[in-house]
Design a protein around this motif. Structure first.
Motif, PDB file in Angstrom:
ATOM      1  N   GLY A   1      18.724 -15.317   2.341  1.00 56.34           N
ATOM      2  CA  GLY A   1      18.106 -14.889   3.593  1.00 56.34           C
ATOM      3  C   GLY A   1      18.380 -13.457   3.987  1.00 56.34           C
ATOM      4  O   GLY A   1      17.713 -12.927   4.877  1.00 56.34           O
ATOM      5  N   ASP A   2      19.347 -12.794   3.344  1.00 53.03           N
ATOM      6  CA  ASP A   2      19.700 -11.417   3.693  1.00 53.03           C
ATOM      7  C   ASP A   2      18.965 -10.426   2.806  1.00 53.03           C
ATOM      8  O   ASP A   2      18.818 -10.637   1.598  1.00 53.03           O
ATOM      9  CB  ASP A   2      21.215 -11.185   3.532  1.00 53.03           C
ATOM     10  CG  ASP A   2      22.039 -12.056   4.453  1.00 53.03           C
ATOM     11  OD1 ASP A   2      21.596 -12.294   5.594  1.00 53.03           O
ATOM     12  OD2 ASP A   2      23.128 -12.503   4.040  1.00 53.03           O
ATOM     13  N   VAL A   3      18.516  -9.311   3.407  1.00 56.78           N
ATOM     14  CA  VAL A   3      17.919  -8.237   2.621  1.00 56.78           C
ATOM     15  C   VAL A   3      19.032  -7.540   1.839  1.00 56.78           C
ATOM     16  O   VAL A   3      19.978  -7.020   2.421  1.00 56.78           O
ATOM     17  CB  VAL A   3      17.184  -7.224   3.518  1.00 56.78           C
ATOM     18  CG1 VAL A   3      16.671  -6.052   2.684  1.00 56.78           C
ATOM     19  CG2 VAL A   3      16.026  -7.890   4.248  1.00 56.78           C
ATOM     20  N   VAL A   4      18.906  -7.521   0.513  1.00 61.66           N
ATOM     21  CA  VAL A   4      19.953  -6.929  -0.323  1.00 61.66           C
ATOM     22  C   VAL A   4      19.443  -5.752  -1.145  1.00 61.66           C
ATOM     23  O   VAL A   4      20.244  -4.999  -1.717  1.00 61.66           O
ATOM     24  CB  VAL A   4      20.585  -7.989  -1.259  1.00 61.66           C
ATOM     25  CG1 VAL A   4      21.354  -9.022  -0.449  1.00 61.66           C
ATOM     26  CG2 VAL A   4      19.522  -8.671  -2.117  1.00 61.66           C
ATOM     27  N   ALA A   5      18.120  -5.572  -1.225  1.00 68.50           N
ATOM     28  CA  ALA A   5      17.577  -4.444  -1.986  1.00 68.50           C
ATOM     29  C   ALA A   5      16.123  -4.226  -1.587  1.00 68.50           C
ATOM     30  O   ALA A   5      15.440  -5.139  -1.118  1.00 68.50           O
ATOM     31  CB  ALA A   5      17.673  -4.701  -3.483  1.00 68.50           C
ATOM     32  N   ARG A   6      15.669  -2.978  -1.777  1.00 67.09           N
ATOM     33  CA  ARG A   6      14.271  -2.617  -1.562  1.00 67.09           C
ATOM     34  C   ARG A   6      13.800  -1.791  -2.749  1.00 67.09           C
ATOM     35  O   ARG A   6      14.593  -1.090  -3.389  1.00 67.09           O
ATOM     36  CB  ARG A   6      14.108  -1.808  -0.271  1.00 67.09           C
ATOM     37  CG  ARG A   6      14.480  -2.573   1.001  1.00 67.09           C
ATOM     38  CD  ARG A   6      14.325  -1.699   2.237  1.00 67.09           C
ATOM     39  NE  ARG A   6      14.754  -2.385   3.448  1.00 67.09           N
ATOM     40  CZ  ARG A   6      13.978  -3.162   4.191  1.00 67.09           C
ATOM     41  NH1 ARG A   6      12.704  -3.341   3.851  1.00 67.09           N
ATOM     42  NH2 ARG A   6      14.449  -3.740   5.267  1.00 67.09           N
ATOM     43  N   ILE A   7      12.503  -1.888  -3.033  1.00 64.11           N
ATOM     44  CA  ILE A   7      11.903  -1.095  -4.104  1.00 64.11           C
ATOM     45  C   ILE A   7      10.738  -0.332  -3.512  1.00 64.11           C
ATOM     46  O   ILE A   7       9.845  -0.923  -2.892  1.00 64.11           O
ATOM     47  CB  ILE A   7      11.432  -1.981  -5.275  1.00 64.11           C
ATOM     48  CG1 ILE A   7      12.603  -2.806  -5.835  1.00 64.11           C
ATOM     49  CG2 ILE A   7      10.810  -1.136  -6.367  1.00 64.11           C
ATOM     50  CD1 ILE A   7      12.204  -3.754  -6.959  1.00 64.11           C
ATOM     51  N   GLU A   8      10.739   1.011  -3.707  1.00 64.31           N
ATOM     52  CA  GLU A   8       9.718   1.874  -3.136  1.00 64.31           C
ATOM     53  C   GLU A   8       9.011   2.659  -4.233  1.00 64.31           C
ATOM     54  O   GLU A   8       9.645   3.137  -5.175  1.00 64.31           O
ATOM     55  CB  GLU A   8      10.346   2.867  -2.150  1.00 64.31           C
ATOM     56  CG  GLU A   8      11.092   2.216  -0.993  1.00 64.31           C
ATOM     57  CD  GLU A   8      11.787   3.238  -0.112  1.00 64.31           C
ATOM     58  OE1 GLU A   8      11.889   4.412  -0.546  1.00 64.31           O
ATOM     59  OE2 GLU A   8      12.229   2.876   0.988  1.00 64.31           O
TER      60      GLU A   8
END
Length: 267
Positions: free
Chosen positions: A195-202
């Motif tokens: 449930g936690d945001v652990v990474a983003r890809i841009e």
């Protein structure tokens, strides 16, 4: 990788990479000079230090007594780039390495045995470097996860293509119970674990750009109480400020490694 993951015998709250597979589980800095690195990050992020079991060139950074990062002063000796690298938990280091090779990624090191686990240093097909770890994580790993780093971001050529690569290598969005969830939000790929945001890809990085800050790379974000104080300390101790906003700044340390400081939520 954690240069000092203890053998879990007699301890509690030990979590295996098998139970959080696909999620970031550690960050490590390859540097040239351990002492200078200690001084810089001690001043900028307030970290304390303790020796690591791998030898004099390795240190464990502590925040409020909890381990937050590993430092390896081996860049010159091993002819490696000075950089922060995120490590992802995997169920099988051998399988992950084979999947990287099958998908035109690069294997730089490993898998190698570092009891109580195994690690490898890899690069995706656009050249962004990352690591994998199979085995036990350190005691009270959840404290690390909730404290620092805040999260990691992949700046890459094509976020959708990168999500497919990492999803296949790290079992994201698979049918396996407990796998990381992948969502597409506002043009970004967002990775969630439990449930936690652990990474983003841009998207938007340029593969052949002469400036390494524009080429595909993983950016490590550290949560801090005072972004402005961190930027001042970085400049006073030989670093530089690449960009700065009201709640975030991209910094370069004394050795050239790039990282981000992000204001803690609610500040």
């Amino acid at each position: 990788m954690n240069h000092d993951i203890p053998t879990p015998s007699g301890t509690k709250d030990v979590i295996s990479s098998h139970s959080v597979f696909g999620a970031p589980c550690w960050v490590s800095l390859t540097s040239r000079d351990v002492k200078a690195t200690e001084e810089f990050y001690g001043a900028v992020l307030g970290w304390q230090w303790r020796p690591a079991k791998l030898g004099d060139r390795f240190r464990i950074a502590l925040a409020d007594g909890s381990p937050v990062a590993g430092i390896a002063g081996v860049a010159t000796m091993w002819q490696m780039a000075v950089a922060w690298t995120p490590y992802f938990a995997v169920r099988s280091a051998d399988d992950a390495v084979a999947r990287v090779q099958e998908r035109m990624g690069t294997v730089a090191v490993g898998p190698i045995s570092l009891p109580p686990g195994r690690a490898a240093l890899l690069a995706d097909r656009d050249g962004a470097t990352f690591g994998i770890w199979e085995g036990d994580l350190f005691t009270d790993w959840e404290t690390w996860r909730n404290a620092q780093p805040a999260f990691i971001t992949l700046h890459t050529r094509d976020a959708f293509d990168a999500a497919i690569f990492y999803g296949e290598v790290l079992d994201w969005a698979s049918e396996s119970p407990g796998c990381c969830e992948v969502h597409y939000e506002g043009g970004e790929v967002v990775l969630r674990s439990r449930g936690d945001v652990v990474a983003r890809i841009e998207s938007g990085a340029l593969e052949a750009a002469p400036d390494p800050t524009i080429r595909p790379h993983w950016q490590v974000h550290f949560s801090v109480d005072d972004v402005e104080a961190c930027t001042r300390a970085a400049e006073l101790h030989g670093g530089s400020v690449l960009s700065k906003g009201s709640d975030e700044a991209v910094l370069r340390d004394h050795d050239g490694a790039q990282f981000t400081v992000t204001a803690r939520p609610g500040r």
